[in-house]
Design a protein around this motif. Sequence first.
Motif, PDB file in Angstrom:
ATOM      1  N   ARG A   1      30.279  18.530  27.965  1.00 53.44           N
ATOM      2  CA  ARG A   1      31.566  18.656  28.658  1.00 53.44           C
ATOM      3  C   ARG A   1      31.493  19.926  29.479  1.00 53.44           C
ATOM      4  N   LEU A   2      31.790  19.799  30.773  1.00 51.52           N
ATOM      5  CA  LEU A   2      31.672  20.964  31.648  1.00 51.52           C
ATOM      6  C   LEU A   2      32.678  20.898  32.773  1.00 51.52           C
ATOM      7  N   THR A   3      32.851  22.045  33.426  1.00 55.15           N
ATOM      8  CA  THR A   3      33.659  22.137  34.636  1.00 55.15           C
ATOM      9  C   THR A   3      32.747  22.616  35.753  1.00 55.15           C
ATOM     10  N   ILE A   4      32.769  21.929  36.872  1.00 55.15           N
ATOM     11  CA  ILE A   4      31.958  22.316  38.026  1.00 55.15           C
ATOM     12  C   ILE A   4      32.558  23.568  38.645  1.00 55.15           C
ATOM     13  N   THR A   5      31.739  24.603  38.838  1.00 59.20           N
ATOM     14  CA  THR A   5      32.212  25.842  39.443  1.00 59.20           C
ATOM     15  C   THR A   5      31.672  26.033  40.860  1.00 59.20           C
ATOM     16  N   ALA A   6      30.548  25.383  41.171  1.00 57.63           N
ATOM     17  CA  ALA A   6      29.954  25.482  42.507  1.00 57.63           C
ATOM     18  C   ALA A   6      29.132  24.227  42.767  1.00 57.63           C
ATOM     19  N   LEU A   7      28.854  23.971  44.047  1.00 55.60           N
ATOM     20  CA  LEU A   7      28.114  22.771  44.410  1.00 55.60           C
ATOM     21  C   LEU A   7      26.630  23.030  44.604  1.00 55.60           C
ATOM     22  N   GLY A   8      26.271  24.249  44.953  1.00 60.19           N
ATOM     23  CA  GLY A   8      24.874  24.577  45.212  1.00 60.19           C
ATOM     24  C   GLY A   8      24.440  24.036  46.566  1.00 60.19           C
ATOM     25  N   GLU A   9      23.344  24.576  47.075  1.00 61.47           N
ATOM     26  CA  GLU A   9      22.820  24.122  48.358  1.00 61.47           C
ATOM     27  C   GLU A   9      21.422  23.558  48.233  1.00 61.47           C
ATOM     28  N   ARG A  10      20.816  23.740  47.030  1.00 58.36           N
ATOM     29  CA  ARG A  10      19.464  23.260  46.809  1.00 58.36           C
ATOM     30  C   ARG A  10      19.237  23.123  45.312  1.00 58.36           C
ATOM     31  N   ARG A  11      18.103  22.550  44.939  1.00 58.43           N
ATOM     32  CA  ARG A  11      17.702  22.511  43.533  1.00 58.43           C
ATOM     33  C   ARG A  11      16.857  23.759  43.313  1.00 58.43           C
ATOM     34  N   GLY A  12      17.469  24.772  42.765  1.00 62.46           N
ATOM     35  CA  GLY A  12      16.790  26.034  42.552  1.00 62.46           C
ATOM     36  C   GLY A  12      16.323  26.187  41.115  1.00 62.46           C
ATOM     37  N   PRO A  13      15.967  27.405  40.739  1.00 62.13           N
ATOM     38  CA  PRO A  13      15.541  27.652  39.361  1.00 62.13           C
ATOM     39  C   PRO A  13      16.687  27.445  38.374  1.00 62.13           C
ATOM     40  N   ALA A  14      16.335  27.339  37.096  1.00 64.28           N
ATOM     41  CA  ALA A  14      17.333  27.075  36.058  1.00 64.28           C
ATOM     42  C   ALA A  14      18.444  28.117  36.058  1.00 64.28           C
ATOM     43  N   SER A  15      18.113  29.379  36.298  1.00 63.24           N
ATOM     44  CA  SER A  15      19.136  30.427  36.302  1.00 63.24           C
ATOM     45  C   SER A  15      20.160  30.196  37.413  1.00 63.24           C
ATOM     46  N   GLU A  16      19.711  29.702  38.547  1.00 67.43           N
ATOM     47  CA  GLU A  16      20.614  29.390  39.660  1.00 67.43           C
ATOM     48  C   GLU A  16      21.444  28.150  39.333  1.00 67.43           C
ATOM     49  N   ALA A  17      20.804  27.147  38.745  1.00 66.58           N
ATOM     50  CA  ALA A  17      21.499  25.908  38.391  1.00 66.58           C
ATOM     51  C   ALA A  17      22.594  26.173  37.369  1.00 66.58           C
ATOM     52  N   ARG A  18      22.357  27.088  36.439  1.00 60.81           N
ATOM     53  CA  ARG A  18      23.335  27.397  35.380  1.00 60.81           C
ATOM     54  C   ARG A  18      24.628  27.967  35.974  1.00 60.81           C
ATOM     55  N   GLY A  19      24.581  28.519  37.158  1.00 60.98           N
ATOM     56  CA  GLY A  19      25.764  29.056  37.812  1.00 60.98           C
ATOM     57  C   GLY A  19      26.645  28.000  38.461  1.00 60.98           C
ATOM     58  N   LEU A  20      26.233  26.732  38.398  1.00 63.24           N
ATOM     59  CA  LEU A  20      26.997  25.661  39.035  1.00 63.24           C
ATOM     60  C   LEU A  20      28.072  25.072  38.131  1.00 63.24           C
ATOM     61  N   TYR A  21      28.085  25.468  36.844  1.00 62.81           N
ATOM     62  CA  TYR A  21      29.037  24.870  35.910  1.00 62.81           C
ATOM     63  C   TYR A  21      29.344  25.819  34.756  1.00 62.81           C
ATOM     64  N   ASP A  22      30.468  25.546  34.088  1.00 61.11           N
ATOM     65  CA  ASP A  22      30.859  26.224  32.841  1.00 61.11           C
ATOM     66  C   ASP A  22      30.914  25.152  31.762  1.00 61.11           C
ATOM     67  N   LEU A  23      30.161  25.354  30.703  1.00 57.44           N
ATOM     68  CA  LEU A  23      30.208  24.418  29.568  1.00 57.44           C
ATOM     69  C   LEU A  23      31.460  24.651  28.751  1.00 57.44           C
ATOM     70  N   HIS A  24      32.046  23.570  28.270  1.00 59.28           N
ATOM     71  CA  HIS A  24      33.188  23.661  27.356  1.00 59.28           C
ATOM     72  C   HIS A  24      32.626  23.836  25.952  1.00 59.28           C
ATOM     73  N   PRO A  25      33.296  24.603  25.107  1.00 59.66           N
ATOM     74  CA  PRO A  25      32.790  24.761  23.738  1.00 59.66           C
ATOM     75  C   PRO A  25      32.771  23.426  23.008  1.00 59.66           C
ATOM     76  N   GLU A  26      31.769  23.262  22.143  1.00 55.38           N
ATOM     77  CA  GLU A  26      31.665  22.037  21.352  1.00 55.38           C
ATOM     78  C   GLU A  26      32.773  21.970  20.338  1.00 55.38           C
ATOM     79  N   GLU A  27      33.344  20.786  20.196  1.00 55.39           N
ATOM     80  CA  GLU A  27      34.423  20.569  19.220  1.00 55.39           C
ATOM     81  C   GLU A  27      33.834  19.955  17.966  1.00 55.39           C
ATOM     82  N   ASP A  28      34.094  20.546  16.832  1.00 59.14           N
ATOM     83  CA  ASP A  28      33.571  20.024  15.559  1.00 59.14           C
ATOM     84  C   ASP A  28      34.592  19.173  14.856  1.00 59.14           C
TER      85      ASP A  28
END
Length: 94
Positions: A67-94
């Motif tokens: 579960r995530l919220t999109i924070t940015a669209l990005g302009e390319r497929r970059g490294p994982a560190s760049e990709a991680r900036g495109l979304y915020d993960l929601h905390p897992e619900e137990d």
Amino acid sequence: MSTEAVRIDIWLWRARFVKTRALATGFVGKGRIRIGEGSALRRIEKPSTLVRPGDSLTFPLGSRIVRLTITALGERRGPASEARGLYDLHPEED
């Protein structure tokens, strides 16, 4: 609200949830992704569906539900560190 948008298959590829655009297209086509609209979720089945910053997505990945919220669209497929900036993960619900 931003008028910028990108196809869901391209965004999944840029955010590194899938290895290729073809895999992203197939993943979306199987109806495995839900997009949040207020408090309701709507199934996405078309890879051409546009997503925007602020959209919430829910989909299975391996043995877990992401579960995530999109924070940015990005302009390319970059490294994982760049990709991680495109979304915020929601905390897992137990």
